[in-house]
Design an enzyme around this catalytic site. Structure first.
Site, mmCIF file in Angstrom:
data_model
loop_
_atom_site.group_PDB
_atom_site.id
_atom_site.type_symbol
_atom_site.label_atom_id
_atom_site.label_comp_id
_atom_site.label_asym_id
_atom_site.label_seq_id
_atom_site.Cartn_x
_atom_site.Cartn_y
_atom_site.Cartn_z
ATOM 1 N N ASP A 41 0.460 -1.287 -0.024
ATOM 2 C CA ASP A 41 -0.153 0.072 0.095
ATOM 3 C C ASP A 41 0.979 1.233 0.007
ATOM 4 O OD1 ASP A 41 -2.198 -2.045 0.212
ATOM 5 O OD2 ASP A 41 -2.432 -1.344 2.090
ATOM 6 N N ALA A 42 1.641 1.374 0.809
ATOM 7 C CA ALA A 42 2.458 2.369 0.764
ATOM 8 C C ALA A 42 3.407 2.535 -0.582
ATOM 9 C CB ALA A 42 3.605 2.410 1.909
ATOM 10 N N ASP A 45 0.284 4.173 -2.418
ATOM 11 C CA ASP A 45 0.458 5.740 -1.811
ATOM 12 C C ASP A 45 1.258 6.866 -3.097
ATOM 13 O OD1 ASP A 45 -1.783 4.998 -1.093
ATOM 14 O OD2 ASP A 45 -1.087 5.327 1.179
ATOM 15 N N SER A 90 0.731 30.660 -13.518
ATOM 16 C CA SER A 90 1.409 30.440 -12.233
ATOM 17 C C SER A 90 2.633 31.215 -11.937
ATOM 18 C CB SER A 90 1.837 29.147 -12.625
ATOM 19 O OG SER A 90 2.369 29.031 -13.409
ATOM 20 N N LYS A 124 3.008 32.559 0.279
ATOM 21 C CA LYS A 124 2.426 32.107 -0.637
ATOM 22 C C LYS A 124 1.525 30.838 0.056
ATOM 23 C CE LYS A 124 3.390 30.238 -4.987
ATOM 24 N NZ LYS A 124 3.042 28.727 -4.607
ATOM 25 N N CYS A 428 20.880 -0.262 -26.378
ATOM 26 C CA CYS A 428 21.629 -0.898 -28.001
ATOM 27 C C CYS A 428 22.595 -1.144 -28.209
ATOM 28 C CB CYS A 428 20.984 -0.201 -29.136
ATOM 29 S SG CYS A 428 21.714 1.149 -28.997
HETATM 30 S S1 IVH Z 1 -0.396 35.296 -7.518
HETATM 31 C C1 IVH Z 1 -0.280 35.476 -12.251
HETATM 32 N N1 IVH Z 1 -0.609 35.553 -4.920
HETATM 33 O O1 IVH Z 1 0.523 29.885 -6.024
HETATM 34 C C2 IVH Z 1 -0.073 35.579 -10.824
HETATM 35 N N2 IVH Z 1 -0.489 33.043 -6.069
HETATM 36 O O2 IVH Z 1 2.957 29.272 -8.425
HETATM 37 C C3 IVH Z 1 -1.810 34.804 -9.755
HETATM 38 N N3 IVH Z 1 -0.121 31.419 -4.882
HETATM 39 O O3 IVH Z 1 -1.080 29.450 -9.144
HETATM 40 C C4 IVH Z 1 -1.241 34.066 -9.096
HETATM 41 N N4 IVH Z 1 -0.862 32.277 -2.660
HETATM 42 O O4 IVH Z 1 -2.552 28.851 -6.484
HETATM 43 C C5 IVH Z 1 -0.572 34.156 -6.257
HETATM 44 N N5 IVH Z 1 -0.528 35.142 -2.429
HETATM 45 C C6 IVH Z 1 -0.729 34.648 -3.803
HETATM 46 C C7 IVH Z 1 -0.541 32.894 -3.631
HETATM 47 C C8 IVH Z 1 -0.674 32.725 -5.217
HETATM 48 C C9 IVH Z 1 -0.790 31.100 -3.051
HETATM 49 C C10 IVH Z 1 -0.644 30.436 -5.898
HETATM 50 C C11 IVH Z 1 -1.635 30.129 -6.778
HETATM 51 C C12 IVH Z 1 -1.168 29.621 -7.889
HETATM 52 C C13 IVH Z 1 0.690 29.037 -7.328
HETATM 53 C C14 IVH Z 1 1.689 29.724 -8.217
#
Ligand code: IVH
Length: 702
Positions: A41-42, A45, A90, A124, A428
């Site tokens: 299972d590990a 996963d 992103s 973030k 090869c």
């Molecule tokens: S701004 C155009 N601000 O990080 C970019 N993103 O690696 C808009 N995320 O997809 C994103 N905290 O899901 C922004 N304070 C924050 C954030 C943040 C988390 C995530 C978000 C994004 C990902 C990008």
């Protein structure tokens, strides 16, 4: 910015995803269909976790037949799709203070500023992004990010989240609020405890639990899960929210959203790094997971000028927290052969948890890296090499492919021998050679190397290439081993050679039936028409990734035009060669690879034969047909005073112009700044229209 070597490429991720999908599929079959599990299972996963991690990192690689899209045996009926009006992108990564300084300098350079603009620093959040669309103050839908262009409609679920307002007062008529859905650590632990008791699914971390909750088909289940939401960004808006990022966050608060209280306005890079330190300190007691700090240029007018690269904004960066590490045994070094023949060493490790994820493989990059040398010959790890049996430190940084950082020599046994990098291809047996200036050792077998051929075929049918439904890595291997598919064109002959009336029809082969065979033939037929850039990317030519393929398609419009230029460029000099190099973004190495791809008669014949059974659709050539410079070729020269060269180029491209580095008869405009020199003279002699910087600005303003 992020170190290129620290990142897994999309190709590698795709390859690994396919391998994982095969292993997960086999494990599922063993468990569900045959009731005889072959792995623990590990281990299962760990495979699933790694798979979903890679998919989270590269949402564009999530395919319909992905294991993540299936629950046990039955596929999820799925959510309705929503097309994002403004793509959900992103962020680029920074790992060190120098990366952050580099980012700020890059912003200043792009905008030609002598002082740093203000930045907003926000944590973030480690959750999943969600877009909330309000029309006339009412929530009309909530959508996940999906592949950035199209997400899933999860409105019913989002409505169950307390921190998401269902209606707003005083908002613009159209407002798309974006932010992060996440779960508190305490709620996650409680949920897992309950699930364990019930024998239900146990999640690896709060982010997965939040994702699982948001993607429930039954909103009543979502409602029982304590999800939360931070607002930090926006998509379409009918009127500006504010003149600044910080102001926009304040506006969100007034409208009833929760914004993160650790958000700070910074005057300088030193300020930003101080906020990073302070957020790092507070991290353990926040009660929810964060994985870094995001810096965003505060004035929205500057964000606008900075704009976007293909998948990330130039005005923001994610400063990631340092990697998590753990020590384990390096059991074995395996060599994998890629589609370009690259021999990639992979470390097989005694499985170990690093930052909540079980790791059993790590990349070893290349021979030099194993031997303790960087590509410029300088020492890394004080010159210590890696040997089978060694005790090694594994780390996972902001990316997903684990790496080895260090080795403990005190634990090395006396019989541990230095690793001998193979001199021949393990598949090869052709000689494996290193080209000058390249740290990669490659199998020279080309067409005779089964590993290369199979990898090329897998690439050919992959999602960003021909994307043939029902034809994944596993099927490609099966057909290759049967001798049914040896070259790309064979894929398009499957129906003819192995249809229901054939001597050996596919439908009678193990694992296939009349319906699945028919579906495959139909899926193949559907891909006979293919956009030029996808076709070009699918050929798997070295240095021609997706963006290079798009650039070439846009510049040459048809495959025939590109083919002719490549064939005329065999001498690596002259007009045709220059035409290839004039495509901004195509350098010597890419041009060389293009020429090589048609130089070998076998490979040329294979490509021509393939084209013969396809309809390669011409590229649109221009993207922004409303603009007066759309489709025009522009060269910038001399010193520009109102914008930097980078900004001018980005702007021109966003209006559909092609920006070239050299003047030729095909140039439409030469924009000559101060002290323009030889390019101006050349443009005059070729009768190319010469514009001053102001002429250019008024032209694009029309
Ligand atoms: S701004 C155009 N601000 O990080 C970019 N993103 O690696 C808009 N995320 O997809 C994103 N905290 O899901 C922004 N304070 C924050 C954030 C943040 C988390 C995530 C978000 C994004 C990902 C990008």
């Amino acid at each position: 910015m992020a170190h290129a070597a620290d990142k897994i490429s999309i190709e590698d991720a795709q390859k690994e995803l396919r391998e994982l999908a095969v292993r997960i599929g086999e494990a599922n079959a063993a468990y569900h269909t045959h009731d005889a599990p072959k792995i623990s299972d590990a281990e299962y996963d760990a495979l699933k976790r790694r798979h979903s991690e890679l998919e989270a990192q590269f949402p564009e690689l999530v395919s319909e037949d992905s294991p993540s899209q299936k629950v046990g045996a039955a596929p999820l009926p799925g959510f309705e799709k929503v097309r994002h009006q403004v793509p959900m992108l992103s962020l680029g990564n920074a790992f060190t203070e120098d990366d952050v300084r580099g980012f700020v300098q890059g912003v200043m350079k792009f905008l030609n500023l002598s002082e740093s603009p203000e930045f907003v620093a926000e944590p973030k959040i480690d959750g999943l992004s969600l877009a909330l669309r309000y029309e006339n103050g009412e929530l009309v839908y909530a959508a996940t990010r999906g592949d950035g262009r199209t997400g899933e409609n999860v409105t019913a679920n989002a409505r169950t989240i307390n921190e998401i307002p269902k209606s707003l007062r005083g908002a613009p008529d159209i407002l798309e609020v974006r932010g992060e859905v996440y779960m508190h650590q305490s709620d996650f632990l409680k949920l897992n405890d309950e699930n364990k008791e019930k024998g239900a699914k146990v999640f690896a971390n709060p982010r997965n639990a939040a994702a699982g909750a948001l993607r429930q088909l039954d909103a009543r289940i979502t409602a029982e899960r304590p999800l939360r939401f931070f607002a930090y960004s926006w998509g379409q808006v009918s009127e500006p929210l504010s003149g600044s990022q910080f102001g926009a966050l304040e506006r969100f608060q007034e409208l009833g959203f929760v914004t993160n209280e650790l958000t700070k306005l910074c005057q300088s890079v030193e300020d930003m790094l101080r906020v990073y330190d302070s957020i790092t300190q507070k991290r353990v007691e926040l009660g929810y997971d964060i994985d870094g700090v995001v810096y965003k240029v505060d004035p929205l007018a500057l964000q606008d000028r900075l704009g976007f690269r293909s998948t990330t904004p130039r005005w923001a960066v994610a400063h990631k927290f340092p990697a998590e590490t753990a020590w384990t045994r390096l059991e074995k070094i395996d060599i994998q052969v890629g589609r370009t023949g690259a021999l990639s060493p992979v470390a097989r490790l005694t499985p170990i948890t690093v930052g909540g994820v079980v790791v059993s493989n790590a990349t070893l990059h290349n021979k030099d890296y194993i031997e303790g040398r960087a590509s410029d010959g300088s020492e890394i790890r004080e010159g210590k090499d890696f040997r089978e049996g060694d005790w090694v430190e594994v780390y996972r940084a902001g990316d997903v492919i684990p790496k080895l950082r260090d080795v403990d020599l005190s634990k090395r046994t006396s019989d541990a021998a230095p690793f001998e990098f193979p001199k021949a291809c393990p598949i090869c047996s052709s000689p494996a050679l290193q080209e000058e200036g390249d740290s990669t050792i490659r199998c020279t077998g080309g067409f005779i190397c089964d590993a290369q051929v199979i990898e090329k075929l897998k690439h050919f049918v992959a999602r960003n290439a021909f994307d043939i439904e029902g034809l994944g890595a596993k099927q490609v291997e099966q057909f290759f081993n049967d001798g049914w598919v040896r070259t790309p064109v064979d894929v398009f002959k499957l129906g003819e050679n192995y249809g229901a009336k054939a001597e050996r029809p596919l439908e009678r082969r193990d694992g296939w039936g009349p319906k699945s065979a028919e579906n495959l033939f139909r899926a193949v037929e559907a891909k006979r028409e293919i956009p030029f850039h996808r076709f070009l990317f699918a050929l798997g030519i070295r240095h021609i990734g997706e963006s290079a393929a798009k650039l070439l398609a846009r510049n040459f419009v048809t495959w025939e035009a590109l083919r002719e230029t490549i064939l005329s460029a065999q001498k690596r000099s002259g007009d045709a060669w220059e035409t290839l190099l004039a495509v901004d973004g195509i350098g010597d190495r890419a041009a060389e690879a293009l020429v090589e791809s048609l130089e070998d008669p076998r490979s040329r014949a294979a490509i021509d034969e393939l084209v013969g059974v396809l309809l390669v659709l011409p590229d649109e050539g221009i993207q922004n047909s409303g603009s007066p410079v759309a489709g025009k070729t522009v060269v910038f020269t001399g010193t520009l005073t109102k914008m930097t060269r980078a900004e001018a180029k980005a702007k021109a491209e966003s209006l559909g112009a092609k920006v070239s580095g050299s003047v030729s008869a095909k140039t439409d405009y030469l924009v000559a700044g101060e002290a323009a020199g030889s390019k101006r003279t050349k443009a005059q002699s070729l009768n190319v229209t010469i514009l001053s910087e102001d002429d250019w600005l008024s032209l694009i303003a029309t």
